[in-house]
Design a protein around this motif. Structure first.
Motif, short mmCIF file in Angstrom:
data_model
loop_
_atom_site.label_atom_id
_atom_site.label_comp_id
_atom_site.label_asym_id
_atom_site.label_seq_id
_atom_site.Cartn_x
_atom_site.Cartn_y
_atom_site.Cartn_z
N ALA A 1 -5.10 8.63 -4.87
CA ALA A 1 -5.10 8.75 -3.41
C ALA A 1 -4.32 9.98 -2.96
O ALA A 1 -4.75 10.69 -2.03
CB ALA A 1 -4.52 7.49 -2.78
N PHE B 1 -2.25 3.25 -0.19
CA PHE B 1 -3.23 3.26 -1.27
C PHE B 1 -3.36 1.84 -1.82
O PHE B 1 -2.35 1.21 -2.16
CB PHE B 1 -2.79 4.23 -2.37
N LEU C 1 1.10 4.22 -2.92
CA LEU C 1 0.84 5.64 -2.67
C LEU C 1 1.99 6.51 -3.17
O LEU C 1 1.79 7.66 -3.55
CB LEU C 1 0.61 5.89 -1.18
N LEU D 1 -12.44 6.09 -2.81
CA LEU D 1 -12.00 7.21 -3.63
C LEU D 1 -12.97 7.53 -4.76
O LEU D 1 -13.13 8.67 -5.14
CB LEU D 1 -10.61 6.91 -4.22
N TYR E 1 0.83 -1.20 0.00
CA TYR E 1 0.00 0.00 0.00
C TYR E 1 0.87 1.27 0.00
O TYR E 1 0.57 2.25 -0.69
CB TYR E 1 -0.92 0.03 1.22
N ARG F 1 -9.04 2.24 -2.52
CA ARG F 1 -9.23 3.01 -1.28
C ARG F 1 -7.91 3.53 -0.72
O ARG F 1 -6.85 2.92 -0.93
CB ARG F 1 -9.90 2.14 -0.21
N VAL F 2 -7.99 4.64 0.00
CA VAL F 2 -6.90 5.08 0.87
C VAL F 2 -6.88 4.13 2.07
O VAL F 2 -7.94 3.79 2.60
CB VAL F 2 -7.11 6.53 1.34
N THR F 3 -5.71 3.69 2.49
CA THR F 3 -5.63 2.71 3.58
C THR F 3 -4.98 3.31 4.83
O THR F 3 -4.07 4.13 4.74
CB THR F 3 -4.83 1.47 3.16
N TYR G 1 -6.41 13.02 -3.45
CA TYR G 1 -7.49 13.09 -2.47
C TYR G 1 -6.96 13.55 -1.12
O TYR G 1 -7.56 14.41 -0.46
CB TYR G 1 -8.17 11.73 -2.34
N ASN H 1 -1.15 8.96 -8.65
CA ASN H 1 -2.26 8.11 -8.20
C ASN H 1 -3.35 8.97 -7.56
O ASN H 1 -3.08 10.04 -7.00
CB ASN H 1 -1.76 7.02 -7.23
#
Length: 581
Positions: free
Chosen positions: A132, A153, A125, A216, A121, A196-198, A135, A130
């Motif tokens: 994420a 991410f 990111l 997202l 992840y 998703r953002v993690t 965002y 990307n």
């Protein structure tokens, strides 16, 4: 798992500082040569848990549990002796020779799988361009916060993490057990948090228990998704924010509790580092005990809207019995810590925390704000607050808040005391208050009958025209309940009472549950007929009020007789028309 040589066990015992280890779970205070705190193995209000740093031993005089560093970790984290010993050895850089080829403990493999996923992840990111990163920038999360919290991410791919686990020799079934992968109905596995953002959720030692994910894509549901519970991830016990919050809580003597990941990050960015967040669940008794072991004061910092304030009141039900000093930070309506930081700045956010008021004062203020003009309204406020007062373990503190409630309502403090005693006996507090309850008139009973019909048969909500509802049912709990039921049915949610109740005010929520729990029931045909008859009765009642109002106006000086006679004629024509229908 092979046997651990005795000399390695001895090294572990010599190198581990028991005070430091226990201090991760319990707030310890120096008492002579020893340290004392609240026992983590049983509920207590007075510290009876002792740690002797010279002998590296602990003992609780309350539950008679004692031991050393290894036995403490075994008991508090439900580990076997080898698992606890290997965990402490790894922390202290002590190598344990492997004497067989057997599988390692399940917990250790789950932690390993989560670390592999976390590395993937984080790498995703760091990839330029990307979604994420864009965002997170919009939410005001800077590079330092991303690094500090290990934000990552999960690309919108079915097998991104599954491939990484396979490359590292981690079976897909283990990834599923860790919650990172989900099984396909047709066979195989896919990435649970894709797109998703993690946020890694860690324990007090920094091990990853599970993950939270923020959607997202527009319309991606649910907006927030946590990995499911596992042998190491129990949401009723886990907090997001460990281990970063441990030292700040210990130093400052308080913890701040928020609801979401971004709320917590916002408070850290503002310098309020003693902050924790729940992981997709309401505060539990386990959370309360965890907080009580570490501090005496908790600041509840929830959203400023109605749902956030109700969540704060639910949190009090869990936290009050632990004897904690509970405060509530006041956010402007419609704000959360994240948005407030972006709008007002770090100093303003810190000031909200530092100037927080006793949480029960906030509850009393909100309850009184719902109405205190009649004896019945005062009784209702006392009955609402009494269950919380009954949870306070210290009589002096409970009595003080009871007097504050009585003063706010201008009632005798003995009435509040009587209501609290009734709650403790399992009785209705209203029965103990010598204030006459408000008697409902025929209009109110008929309006409730409308709501009851729709509670039992939500599909009939369309039989009540929205324009007429506003005319026949004044703003209040009955109309709010009917509108919520109609909206839920229109959105296809059906009769999910819990979901509907979350969106209601206190009085409307109480009405919904009362109607839902009522013994009497109607079939759909009877409910439909009830709606028709009740609407007819309310229309007739309203026309009667309008006629009486015109008659009163005609007797007033300077009345416009022509206009009023015209209105009288219109009402008569309307009655004749309705009589023919």
């Amino acid at each position: 798992m092979g046997l651990i040589p005795d000399e390695i066990i001895q090294q572990i015992r010599e190198r581990v500082d028991l005070v430091d280890l226990v201090g991760r779970f319990v707030t310890l205070k120096k008492a002579g040569r020893n340290y004392k705190g609240l026992c983590p193995f049983h509920g207590e209000k007075t510290p009876s848990f002792n740690v002797n740093p010279d002998r590296q031993a602990f003992y609780c005089f309350g539950c008679q549990v004692g031991g050393n560093a290894i036995t403490f970790l075994m008991k508090i984290e439900n580990l076997s002796f080898p698992e606890a010993a290997r965990t402490l050895a790894r922390e202290r850089g002590i190598e344990i020779p492997e004497t067989d080829t057997g599988e390692r403990g399940v917990s250790e493999r789950l932690f390993e799988a989560s670390e592999i996923a976390q590395a993937a992840y984080r790498a995703a990111l760091a990839t330029p361009g990307n979604p994420a990163l864009a965002y997170l920038g919009q939410r005001g999360v800077d590079a330092a916060s991303i690094e500090r919290f290990g934000i990552g991410f999960a690309p919108d791919r079915w097998d991104f993490v599954a491939e990484r686990l396979r490359e590292k020799g981690i079976p897909a079934e283990l990834g599923e057990r860790a919650g990172i992968l989900a099984p396909r109905p047709s066979g195989g596995h896919y990435d649970r948090l894709r797109g998703r953002v993690t946020f890694p959720i860690r324990d007090t030692r920094g091990r990853i228990l599970g993950f939270g994910g923020r959607a997202l894509a527009e319309g991606q549901e649910p907006k927030y998704l946590n990995t499911p519970e596992s042998p190491v991830f129990r949401k009723r016990e886990a907090f997001y924010g460990y281990p970063l919050a441990l030292d700040p809580i210990r130093r400052g003597g308080r913890a701040v509790v928020v609801e979401g990941y971004f709320d917590l990050i916002a408070l850290h960015r503002a310098g309020v580092e003693a902050t924790l967040a729940t992981c997709g669940t309401a505060l539990s008794a386990e959370h309360a005990r965890d907080l009580r072991r570490r501090t005496d004061e908790v600041v509840l910092f929830f959203d400023g809207d109605e749902a956030g304030q109700r969540a704060m009141e639910r949190a009090l039900q869990v936290l009050l019995p632990e004897g904690l000093r509970l405060r509530a930070a006041a956010l402007p309506a419609g704000e959360d810590p994240d948005s407030f930081l972006l709008r007002a700045g770090a100093e303003a956010l810190r000031r909200l925390v530092d100037q927080s008021v006793p949480a029960l004062d906030r509850v009393i203020e909100r309850a009184v704000g719902r109405g205190r003009s009649t004896p019945a309204e005062k009784a209702a406020v006392v009955a609402d607050v009494a269950p919380l007062l009954a949870l306070i373990p210290l009589p002096v503190e409970a009595g003080d808040f009871g007097r504050r409630l009585a003063l706010s309502l201008d009632v005798d403090p003995q009435h509040v005391d009587a209501a609290v005693r009734a709650v403790k006996r399992g009785e209705n507090p209203l029965d103990a208050i010598p204030i006459p309850p408000r008697r409902s008139g025929p209009e109110e009973r008929n309006r409730e009958q409308l709501a009851r019909s729709v509670v039992q048969h939500p599909q009939l909500a369309g039989r009540i025209p929205q324009s007429e509802l506003a005319l026949l049912v004044p703003a209040g709990p009955v109309r709010e309940t009917i509108e919520a039921l109609a909206a839920a049915h229109g959105a296809g949610h059906g009769l999910d009472l819990e979901r509907i109740a979350e969106r209601l005010g206190v009085e409307a929520r109480s009405l919904l549950w009362r109607l839902a729990a009522a013994d009497e029931s109607m079939d759909e045909a009877a409910a439909a007929q009830t709606i028709v008859e009740t609407l007819g009765w309310l229309r007739k009642r309203r026309r009667g009020e309008q006629k009486r109002a015109v008659t009163r106006q005609m007797h007033e000086p300077n009345a416009d007789s022509a206009a009023l006679l015209g209105e009288k004629q219109r009402q008569l024509d309307e009655e004749r028309l309705l009589a023919k229908l």
